[in-house]
Design a protein around this motif. Structure first.
Motif, PDB file in Angstrom:
ATOM      1  N   LYS A   1     -13.337 -20.112  78.279  1.00 47.30           N
ATOM      2  CA  LYS A   1     -13.738 -19.331  79.688  1.00 47.30           C
ATOM      3  C   LYS A   1     -12.436 -18.695  80.404  1.00 47.30           C
ATOM      4  N   SER A   2     -11.722 -18.931  79.383  1.00 47.28           N
ATOM      5  CA  SER A   2     -10.332 -18.206  80.491  1.00 47.28           C
ATOM      6  C   SER A   2      -9.626 -16.824  79.352  1.00 47.28           C
ATOM      7  N   VAL A   3      -8.822 -15.963  79.989  1.00 48.50           N
ATOM      8  CA  VAL A   3      -7.722 -15.158  78.671  1.00 48.50           C
ATOM      9  C   VAL A   3      -7.321 -16.516  77.441  1.00 48.50           C
ATOM     10  N   ALA A   4      -6.286 -17.591  78.376  1.00 50.79           N
ATOM     11  CA  ALA A   4      -5.408 -18.569  78.328  1.00 50.79           C
ATOM     12  C   ALA A   4      -6.175 -19.052  77.586  1.00 50.79           C
ATOM     13  N   GLU A   5      -7.681 -19.239  76.858  1.00 50.00           N
ATOM     14  CA  GLU A   5      -8.036 -20.556  75.697  1.00 50.00           C
ATOM     15  C   GLU A   5      -7.509 -19.601  74.848  1.00 50.00           C
ATOM     16  N   LEU A   6      -8.067 -18.548  74.653  1.00 46.98           N
ATOM     17  CA  LEU A   6      -8.136 -17.467  73.095  1.00 46.98           C
ATOM     18  C   LEU A   6      -7.144 -18.143  71.959  1.00 46.98           C
ATOM     19  N   PRO A   7      -7.946 -17.891  71.237  1.00 49.17           N
ATOM     20  CA  PRO A   7      -6.227 -19.043  70.396  1.00 49.17           C
ATOM     21  C   PRO A   7      -5.898 -17.439  69.992  1.00 49.17           C
ATOM     22  N   ASP A   8      -4.260 -17.953  68.904  1.00 43.99           N
ATOM     23  CA  ASP A   8      -3.834 -17.007  67.925  1.00 43.99           C
ATOM     24  C   ASP A   8      -5.250 -16.509  67.302  1.00 43.99           C
ATOM     25  N   GLY A   9      -4.954 -15.365  66.699  1.00 49.62           N
ATOM     26  CA  GLY A   9      -5.960 -14.466  65.183  1.00 49.62           C
ATOM     27  C   GLY A   9      -7.146 -14.343  66.054  1.00 49.62           C
ATOM     28  N   ALA A  10      -7.376 -14.617  67.536  1.00 46.02           N
ATOM     29  CA  ALA A  10      -9.043 -14.689  67.553  1.00 46.02           C
ATOM     30  C   ALA A  10      -9.722 -13.078  67.394  1.00 46.02           C
ATOM     31  N   THR A  11     -10.643 -12.825  67.677  1.00 46.46           N
ATOM     32  CA  THR A  11     -11.507 -11.514  66.716  1.00 46.46           C
ATOM     33  C   THR A  11     -12.275 -11.240  68.255  1.00 46.46           C
ATOM     34  N   ILE A  12     -11.882 -10.120  68.895  1.00 45.91           N
ATOM     35  CA  ILE A  12     -12.726  -9.398  70.001  1.00 45.91           C
ATOM     36  C   ILE A  12     -13.220  -8.348  69.331  1.00 45.91           C
ATOM     37  N   ALA A  13     -14.207  -8.103  69.814  1.00 44.99           N
ATOM     38  CA  ALA A  13     -14.909  -6.751  69.482  1.00 44.99           C
ATOM     39  C   ALA A  13     -14.876  -6.280  70.464  1.00 44.99           C
ATOM     40  N   ILE A  14     -14.913  -4.618  70.166  1.00 44.20           N
ATOM     41  CA  ILE A  14     -14.662  -3.747  71.203  1.00 44.20           C
ATOM     42  C   ILE A  14     -16.155  -2.287  70.744  1.00 44.20           C
ATOM     43  N   PRO A  15     -15.786  -1.625  71.690  1.00 40.80           N
ATOM     44  CA  PRO A  15     -16.810  -0.221  70.791  1.00 40.80           C
ATOM     45  C   PRO A  15     -15.779   0.293  70.431  1.00 40.80           C
ATOM     46  N   ASN A  16     -16.660   1.578  69.503  1.00 37.95           N
ATOM     47  CA  ASN A  16     -16.018   2.015  68.436  1.00 37.95           C
ATOM     48  C   ASN A  16     -16.045   3.515  68.834  1.00 37.95           C
ATOM     49  N   ASP A  17     -16.794   3.751  70.012  1.00 36.08           N
ATOM     50  CA  ASP A  17     -16.559   5.041  70.698  1.00 36.08           C
ATOM     51  C   ASP A  17     -15.166   5.435  70.749  1.00 36.08           C
ATOM     52  N   PRO A  18     -13.901   6.719  70.590  1.00 29.31           N
ATOM     53  CA  PRO A  18     -12.564   6.915  71.310  1.00 29.31           C
ATOM     54  C   PRO A  18     -12.461   6.501  72.911  1.00 29.31           C
ATOM     55  N   THR A  19     -12.973   6.706  73.812  1.00 28.05           N
ATOM     56  CA  THR A  19     -12.697   6.542  75.237  1.00 28.05           C
ATOM     57  C   THR A  19     -13.147   5.041  75.492  1.00 28.05           C
ATOM     58  N   ASN A  20     -14.835   4.700  74.930  1.00 27.58           N
ATOM     59  CA  ASN A  20     -14.554   3.095  75.625  1.00 27.58           C
ATOM     60  C   ASN A  20     -13.943   2.362  74.809  1.00 27.58           C
ATOM     61  N   GLU A  21     -13.565   2.484  73.367  1.00 27.63           N
ATOM     62  CA  GLU A  21     -11.778   1.861  72.562  1.00 27.63           C
ATOM     63  C   GLU A  21     -11.042   2.228  73.620  1.00 27.63           C
ATOM     64  N   GLY A  22      -9.963   2.969  73.950  1.00 24.35           N
ATOM     65  CA  GLY A  22      -9.248   3.189  74.234  1.00 24.35           C
ATOM     66  C   GLY A  22      -9.283   2.137  75.723  1.00 24.35           C
ATOM     67  N   ARG A  23     -10.521   2.680  76.687  1.00 21.72           N
ATOM     68  CA  ARG A  23     -11.120   1.647  77.657  1.00 21.72           C
ATOM     69  C   ARG A  23     -10.900   0.283  77.918  1.00 21.72           C
ATOM     70  N   ALA A  24     -11.266  -0.511  76.488  1.00 21.82           N
ATOM     71  CA  ALA A  24     -11.367  -1.673  76.282  1.00 21.82           C
ATOM     72  C   ALA A  24      -9.902  -2.095  75.680  1.00 21.82           C
ATOM     73  N   LEU A  25      -8.812  -1.835  74.965  1.00 24.39           N
ATOM     74  CA  LEU A  25      -7.445  -1.820  74.627  1.00 24.39           C
ATOM     75  C   LEU A  25      -6.660  -1.809  76.500  1.00 24.39           C
ATOM     76  N   LEU A  26      -6.631  -0.909  76.996  1.00 19.45           N
ATOM     77  CA  LEU A  26      -6.431  -0.554  78.056  1.00 19.45           C
ATOM     78  C   LEU A  26      -6.384  -2.292  79.296  1.00 19.45           C
ATOM     79  N   LEU A  27      -7.805  -2.076  79.135  1.00 25.59           N
ATOM     80  CA  LEU A  27      -8.485  -3.730  79.213  1.00 25.59           C
ATOM     81  C   LEU A  27      -7.758  -4.754  78.867  1.00 25.59           C
ATOM     82  N   LEU A  28      -7.669  -4.592  78.297  1.00 24.85           N
ATOM     83  CA  LEU A  28      -6.470  -6.360  77.405  1.00 24.85           C
ATOM     84  C   LEU A  28      -5.301  -6.017  77.464  1.00 24.85           C
ATOM     85  N   GLN A  29      -4.866  -4.882  77.595  1.00 23.73           N
ATOM     86  CA  GLN A  29      -3.464  -4.423  78.114  1.00 23.73           C
ATOM     87  C   GLN A  29      -3.331  -5.255  79.374  1.00 23.73           C
ATOM     88  N   SER A  30      -4.475  -4.942  80.780  1.00 27.00           N
ATOM     89  CA  SER A  30      -3.836  -5.466  81.643  1.00 27.00           C
ATOM     90  C   SER A  30      -4.060  -6.450  82.293  1.00 27.00           C
TER      91      SER A  30
END
Length: 269
Positions: free
Chosen positions: A120-149
């Motif tokens: 239900k929240s970012v804080a609940e994500l466990p260690d080693g959690a698996t995150i699916a992200i887009p595989n095209d270059p710009t949206n993959e980068g966008r996803a990682l920038l979101l996780l950084q934010s």
């Protein structure tokens, strides 16, 4: 006399052929074929069919379910324009393929979000959690920038908009990433701990970023969805009319009634 008649017949046939060719060319110039992903892009286009018809322009809409084919069709001339992508993706595609695509005008932003069926929240994500992200270059980068934010990882300062998991400098939770074709992300959501999904695939899947997202992209997003054309065609009167129509009241009213939770944010740039 027969010779004169033959000459006149040839002239008449030539004029007839030229007139027919001119009429055909004029008719073709009034047809605008646009490729789009279904929602909200094709929905917006369907709203303005009558607006363009009133200006003598026949809008033909071709729907696509991926991000590659509509750009290939635009570059090849099969389409006059497409409407599905943001500028960083367009620029990346040009660079990768040597294409010549350009923005004719921005229409809206679809907030990018991290979703989960298990937490239900970012804080609940466990260690080693698996995150699916887009595989095209710009949206993959966008996803990682979101996780950084969201404070889940830190990227190298030089990573830029096309960051990949190799650009992660710090990953305190030891997150694991599955790079997935964007259209498939809603289908794999239940099989992973979280997935970052593009708006035009999240919306048909019944996901609303501001309601269901664990973390949502900010309003200052540079990922504005645009009407794209071949370079040099930005001022084509048909395209100018399309962009104006998509920025008109019909689309504003549609967004106000269908996307009350901020799933789509209109822009004018």
């Amino acid at each position: 006399m027969k010779k004169i008649s033959a000459i006149l017949l040839v002239l008449l046939l030539s004029i007839s052929v030229s007139f027919a060719a001119g009429a055909k060319e004029q008719t073709a110039s009034k047809i605008l074929t646009v490729g789009a992903t279904p929602e909200p892009h094709a929905a917006f286009l369907n709203l303005v069919v009558d607006d363009l018809a009133a200006q003598g322009i026949t809008l033909k809409i071709k729907e696509f379910t991926d991000y590659v084919t509509p750009n290939e069709a635009l570059e090849s001339g099969e389409l006059d324009a497409n409407f599905f992508q943001h500028i960083p993706y367009l620029e990346s595609f040009n660079k990768e393929r040597g294409y010549h695509l350009a923005s004719a005008g921005g229409i809206h932003v679809e907030p990018f979000a991290l979703y989960s069926k298990k937490y239900k929240s970012v804080a609940e994500l466990p260690d080693g959690a698996t995150i699916a992200i887009p595989n095209d270059p710009t949206n993959e980068g966008r996803a990682l920038l979101l996780l950084q934010s969201a404070g889940l990882l830190t990227l190298e300062a030089s990573a830029g908009l096309e960051a990949t998991p190799l650009d992660i400098a710090k990953n305190p939770k030891g997150l694991k990433f599955h790079e997935i074709e964007p259209a498939s992300l809603p289908r794999v959501l239940q099989d992973v701990d979280g997935a970052i999904i593009n708006g035009n695939y999240a919306i048909p899947a019944g996901l609303i970023a501001t309601r269901d997202g664990l973390f949502v992209e900010g309003a200052d997003s540079p990922y504005v969805n645009v009407v794209a054309v071949k370079e040099g065609n930005q001022n084509d009167p048909r395209v100018v009319a399309l962009v104006k129509a998509l920025r008109g009241q019909k689309v504003k009213d549609y967004v106000a009634s269908h996307y009350k939770n901020g799933e789509v944010v209109l822009v004018d740039k």
